[in-house]
Design a protein around this motif. Structure first.
Motif, mmCIF file in Angstrom:
data_model
loop_
_atom_site.group_PDB
_atom_site.id
_atom_site.type_symbol
_atom_site.label_atom_id
_atom_site.label_comp_id
_atom_site.label_asym_id
_atom_site.label_seq_id
_atom_site.Cartn_x
_atom_site.Cartn_y
_atom_site.Cartn_z
ATOM 1 N N THR A 33 -2.680 12.051 1.019
ATOM 2 C CA THR A 33 -2.183 10.755 0.574
ATOM 3 C C THR A 33 -2.320 9.723 1.690
ATOM 4 O O THR A 33 -2.708 10.032 2.815
ATOM 5 C CB THR A 33 -0.700 10.853 0.168
ATOM 6 N N TYR A 34 -1.980 8.492 1.349
ATOM 7 C CA TYR A 34 -1.998 7.409 2.344
ATOM 8 C C TYR A 34 -1.070 7.720 3.507
ATOM 9 O O TYR A 34 -1.376 7.433 4.661
ATOM 10 C CB TYR A 34 -1.576 6.105 1.656
ATOM 11 N N ARG A 35 0.067 8.339 3.217
ATOM 12 C CA ARG A 35 1.009 8.680 4.277
ATOM 13 C C ARG A 35 0.478 9.796 5.184
ATOM 14 O O ARG A 35 0.908 9.905 6.338
ATOM 15 C CB ARG A 35 2.354 9.090 3.671
ATOM 16 N N CYS A 36 -0.417 10.622 4.673
ATOM 17 C CA CYS A 36 -1.026 11.661 5.519
ATOM 18 C C CYS A 36 -1.922 11.021 6.571
ATOM 19 O O CYS A 36 -2.003 11.489 7.712
ATOM 20 C CB CYS A 36 -1.848 12.632 4.668
ATOM 21 N N LEU A 37 -2.604 9.951 6.195
ATOM 22 C CA LEU A 37 -3.499 9.256 7.113
ATOM 23 C C LEU A 37 -2.743 8.287 8.005
ATOM 24 O O LEU A 37 -3.013 8.182 9.204
ATOM 25 C CB LEU A 37 -4.564 8.503 6.319
ATOM 26 N N TYR A 38 -1.775 7.574 7.426
ATOM 27 C CA TYR A 38 -1.000 6.571 8.160
ATOM 28 C C TYR A 38 0.494 6.868 7.997
ATOM 29 O O TYR A 38 1.175 6.267 7.158
ATOM 30 C CB TYR A 38 -1.319 5.165 7.653
ATOM 31 N N LYS A 58 0.840 -1.212 0.000
ATOM 32 C CA LYS A 58 0.000 0.000 0.000
ATOM 33 C C LYS A 58 0.874 1.261 0.000
ATOM 34 O O LYS A 58 0.568 2.234 -0.699
ATOM 35 C CB LYS A 58 -0.944 -0.011 1.197
ATOM 36 N N TYR A 59 1.954 1.261 0.768
ATOM 37 C CA TYR A 59 2.880 2.400 0.738
ATOM 38 C C TYR A 59 3.549 2.516 -0.635
ATOM 39 O O TYR A 59 3.741 3.623 -1.151
ATOM 40 C CB TYR A 59 3.936 2.260 1.832
ATOM 41 N N LEU A 60 3.901 1.393 -1.219
ATOM 42 C CA LEU A 60 4.492 1.403 -2.559
ATOM 43 C C LEU A 60 3.515 1.987 -3.579
ATOM 44 O O LEU A 60 3.889 2.836 -4.406
ATOM 45 C CB LEU A 60 4.888 -0.019 -2.960
ATOM 46 N N ILE A 61 2.257 1.554 -3.528
ATOM 47 C CA ILE A 61 1.240 2.076 -4.449
ATOM 48 C C ILE A 61 1.076 3.578 -4.247
ATOM 49 O O ILE A 61 1.046 4.353 -5.211
ATOM 50 C CB ILE A 61 -0.107 1.359 -4.239
ATOM 51 N N ASN A 62 0.977 3.992 -2.992
ATOM 52 C CA ASN A 62 0.824 5.414 -2.680
ATOM 53 C C ASN A 62 1.973 6.232 -3.274
ATOM 54 O O ASN A 62 1.763 7.253 -3.930
ATOM 55 C CB ASN A 62 0.778 5.599 -1.167
ATOM 56 N N PRO A 89 -4.545 9.215 -8.923
ATOM 57 C CA PRO A 89 -5.319 8.971 -7.704
ATOM 58 C C PRO A 89 -5.286 7.499 -7.322
ATOM 59 O O PRO A 89 -5.224 6.621 -8.190
ATOM 60 C CB PRO A 89 -6.734 9.426 -8.069
ATOM 61 N N MET A 90 -5.325 7.236 -6.034
ATOM 62 C CA MET A 90 -5.286 5.875 -5.493
ATOM 63 C C MET A 90 -6.578 5.614 -4.730
ATOM 64 O O MET A 90 -6.895 6.305 -3.760
ATOM 65 C CB MET A 90 -4.079 5.725 -4.564
ATOM 66 N N VAL A 91 -7.328 4.613 -5.149
ATOM 67 C CA VAL A 91 -8.563 4.235 -4.459
ATOM 68 C C VAL A 91 -8.218 3.117 -3.479
ATOM 69 O O VAL A 91 -7.873 2.007 -3.887
ATOM 70 C CB VAL A 91 -9.646 3.788 -5.444
ATOM 71 N N TYR A 92 -8.317 3.440 -2.217
ATOM 72 C CA TYR A 92 -7.828 2.561 -1.134
ATOM 73 C C TYR A 92 -8.974 1.756 -0.521
ATOM 74 O O TYR A 92 -10.078 2.268 -0.311
ATOM 75 C CB TYR A 92 -7.174 3.438 -0.073
ATOM 76 N N GLY A 93 -8.692 0.501 -0.246
ATOM 77 C CA GLY A 93 -9.615 -0.339 0.503
ATOM 78 C C GLY A 93 -8.843 -1.240 1.434
ATOM 79 O O GLY A 93 -7.739 -1.678 1.116
ATOM 80 N N SER A 94 -9.397 -1.501 2.601
ATOM 81 C CA SER A 94 -8.740 -2.394 3.534
ATOM 82 C C SER A 94 -9.768 -3.077 4.411
ATOM 83 O O SER A 94 -10.847 -2.536 4.653
ATOM 84 C CB SER A 94 -7.713 -1.616 4.335
ATOM 85 N N ILE A 95 -9.437 -4.291 4.850
ATOM 86 C CA ILE A 95 -10.365 -5.130 5.611
ATOM 87 C C ILE A 95 -9.696 -5.611 6.890
ATOM 88 O O ILE A 95 -8.524 -5.987 6.876
ATOM 89 C CB ILE A 95 -10.767 -6.385 4.797
ATOM 90 N N PHE A 96 -10.446 -5.588 7.987
ATOM 91 C CA PHE A 96 -10.009 -6.300 9.196
ATOM 92 C C PHE A 96 -11.239 -6.971 9.796
ATOM 93 O O PHE A 96 -12.132 -6.319 10.329
ATOM 94 C CB PHE A 96 -9.359 -5.371 10.220
ATOM 95 N N ARG A 97 -11.303 -8.284 9.590
ATOM 96 C CA ARG A 97 -12.413 -9.086 10.073
ATOM 97 C C ARG A 97 -13.749 -8.554 9.563
ATOM 98 O O ARG A 97 -14.010 -8.624 8.377
ATOM 99 C CB ARG A 97 -12.346 -9.202 11.590
ATOM 100 N N PHE A 98 -14.607 -7.979 10.403
ATOM 101 C CA PHE A 98 -15.935 -7.548 9.965
ATOM 102 C C PHE A 98 -15.994 -6.055 9.641
ATOM 103 O O PHE A 98 -17.072 -5.501 9.474
ATOM 104 C CB PHE A 98 -16.983 -7.879 11.035
ATOM 105 N N GLN A 99 -14.842 -5.421 9.551
ATOM 106 C CA GLN A 99 -14.805 -3.984 9.304
ATOM 107 C C GLN A 99 -13.950 -3.666 8.093
ATOM 108 O O GLN A 99 -12.959 -4.332 7.824
ATOM 109 C CB GLN A 99 -14.240 -3.268 10.538
ATOM 110 N N GLY A 100 -14.366 -2.643 7.350
ATOM 111 C CA GLY A 100 -13.596 -2.234 6.187
ATOM 112 C C GLY A 100 -13.454 -0.730 6.112
ATOM 113 O O GLY A 100 -14.222 0.016 6.744
ATOM 114 N N GLN A 101 -12.460 -0.284 5.349
ATOM 115 C CA GLN A 101 -12.199 1.144 5.160
ATOM 116 C C GLN A 101 -12.053 1.454 3.672
ATOM 117 O O GLN A 101 -11.547 0.632 2.914
ATOM 118 C CB GLN A 101 -10.901 1.559 5.872
ATOM 119 N N VAL A 102 -12.516 2.641 3.301
ATOM 120 C CA VAL A 102 -12.389 3.106 1.920
ATOM 121 C C VAL A 102 -11.982 4.570 1.936
ATOM 122 O O VAL A 102 -12.492 5.359 2.740
ATOM 123 C CB VAL A 102 -13.715 2.965 1.136
#
Length: 356
Positions: free
Chosen positions: A166-171, A130-134, A143-156
Motif C-alpha cells: 500500500t501507499y503506507r508501505c512505501l511512505y 493520498k493517505y485518505l485514498i489509500n 486498487p489505488m493507481v498513484y501518481g505524483s509530480i515534483f517539478r520535472f519528475q513524476g512517480q507512478v
C-alpha cells in the motif's frame, strides 16, 4: 452507434479483442482530481471505452490551470472542473457514463463513494488526501493507481492490488511535507506523461494483461528521460479497519481559522501581531516588512520557540495550503491565536503594490 468501428484499432490487438473491449465497457473507474493528472488520465480512459467514470473534484478552473489542464477551454475559467471534465468526456465518447462529483473527498464520503467503483485513481497533489485514498481503498478492497509530480519528475505505482503493498508501505511517515504544483511549479508535459502512465495501469488491470506496477514505483524524469523502477515490500503490520478509519478522518469543524489578506492589511504596521511566512527561502516574491518573519514549514516545529504563544499570528505561504498545515501544527503546540491567510504570497504582493 457502431462501437466496433470506434474501437477497431484496439480490438484488433490480440491482447484485447472483443472480450477485452467488453471488459473495458463494464469497468467502473473513479478518478480523484480533475487537475493536471486527471486532464491526462480522463480522455484516454474515455476514448478506450471504459464504461463508467466518476470524477471527484470540488475545485473550480483558474486561468493558471490551463497550461497543463489541457481539457479545459479559456471560456471555462470559473466553472467546476468536475462538470467541465464530464462535458469533455461526453463529447469525446458519448458511450461512456460519467458522474461529476463536485465535492471534496473526505472521511465522510470516501468509503461509500469507492464502493461504487472497481479501481480508484489518485490524481491529486495533496499528501493528506493520498493517505485518505489509500486507507479508504484498504477498507473497500480497491486498487489505488498513484501518481505524483515534483517539478520535472513524476512517480507512478499501484497500491493494494490483489492485497499487495500500500501507499503506507512505501511512505510510512504521514507527517512528510511536500510542495504541490502551485507552490513548486510544474510544466504541463510532466503531468501529461505521468497521467498517461496511470491510465495505462488502469487499462492493464481491466484487461488483465501486462505487468502491474504493484510493489514497484516508476520514477520518470523528463529532463533527461531517465526512467527507473524500484521494488518495495508489503508491511503486514499495517492494518486499517473501518472503526479506526472513521475515528482518524472524522471531520473537525473550524479546526483552522482562515482569513483573507484584505481583512488584515491594516495590521501590517502593527508590531503586536506577527506575519509568519512558511514558504521556502528561495521562493518569490519576497515579502518584507517589519512584523514579518520567515520560517519554512519543514523547519517550523524545530524553530517554534522563536514564536510567542500569546501573539496573534497570521500565517501565509504561496497558495494557502501550507499555511493551514502550519496553523494546525501551531494549534497542537497551544498557539491559540494563529490564523491561516487564504491568499498566498502572490496575491499579498499584488495587494501591497496596489496599496503603494
Amino acid at each position: 452507434m457502431n462501437t466496433t468501428a470506434r474501437y477497431n484499432r484496439q480490438i484488433i490487438l490480440p491482447e484485447i479483442g472483443e472480450d477485452g473491449q467488453d471488459k473495458l465497457s463494464k469497468a467502473k473507474i473513479l478518478v480523484i482530481g480533475a487537475g493536471g493528472l486527471g486532464a491526462s488520465i480522463l480522455p484516454y480512459l474515455a476514448a478506450a471505452g471504459v464504461g463508467e467514470i466518476g470524477i471527484a473534484d470540488d475545485d473550480i478552473i483558474e486561468i493558471s490551470n490551463l497550461h497543463r489542464q489541457v481539457i479545459y477551454k479559456s471560456s471555462a475559467v470559473g466553472k467546476y472542473k468536475a462538470e467541465e471534465a464530464k462535458s469533455m468526456i461526453s463529447e469525446l465518447n458519448p458511450l461512456v457514463k460519467v458522474h461529476a462529483i463536485a465535492e471534496k473527498l473526505s472521511g465522510k464520503n470516501a468509503i461509500s463513494l469507492f464502493e461504487n467503483y472497481d479501481i480508484i485513481v489518485d490524481a491529486t497533489d495533496n499528501i493528506a488526501i493520498k493517505y485518505l485514498i489509500n486507507d479508504a481503498c484498504l477498507i473497500t478492497n480497491k486498487p489505488m493507481v498513484y501518481g505524483s509530480i515534483f517539478r520535472f519528475q513524476g512517480q507512478v505505482s499501484v497500491f493494494n492490488y490483489q492485497n499487495g503493498p500500500t501507499y503506507r508501505c512505501l511512505y510510512p511517515d504521514e507527517n512528510t511535507q511536500s510542495a504541490n504544483c502551485e507552490d513548486a511549479g510544474v510544466i504541463g508535459i510532466t503531468v501529461g506523461i505521468i497521467g498517461m502512465l496511470q491510465a495505462n495501469e488502469v487499462i492493464k488491470m481491466i484487461l488483465e494483461i501486462g505487468e502491474i506496477l504493484s510493489g514497484k514505483i516508476l520514477v520518470y524524469n523528463i529532463l533527461n528521460n531517465d526512467q527507473q523502477k524500484y521494488d518495495f515490500e508489503k508491511n503486514t503490520d499495517i492494518v486499517i479497519i473501518k472503526e479506526v478509519f472513521e475515528e482518524k478522518y472524522k471531520e473537525v469543524k473550524n479546526q483552522v481559522e482562515e482569513i483573507s489578506m484584505n481583512e488584515i492589511l491594516n495590521e501590517i504596521d502593527n508590531t503586536e501581531v506577527l506575519f509568519l511566512d512558511v514558504r521556502d527561502e528561495d521562493e518569490v516574491p519576497k515579502i518584507n516588512f517589519k512584523n514579518v518573519i520567515q520560517i519554512p514549514l519543514l523547519n517550523l516545529e524545530n524553530q517554534i520557540e522563536k514564536l510567542n504563544k500569546n501573539q496573534v499570528i497570521y500565517v501565509f505561504c504561496q497558495s494557502g495550503i501550507r499555511s493551514k498545515i502550519a496553523v494546525e501544527l501551531l494549534h497542537k503546540n497551544e498557539f491559540k491565536n494563529a490564523k491561516s491567510v487564504i491568499d498566498g504570497a502572490l496575491v499579498f504582493n499584488q495587494i501591497l503594490r496596489e496599496k503603494v
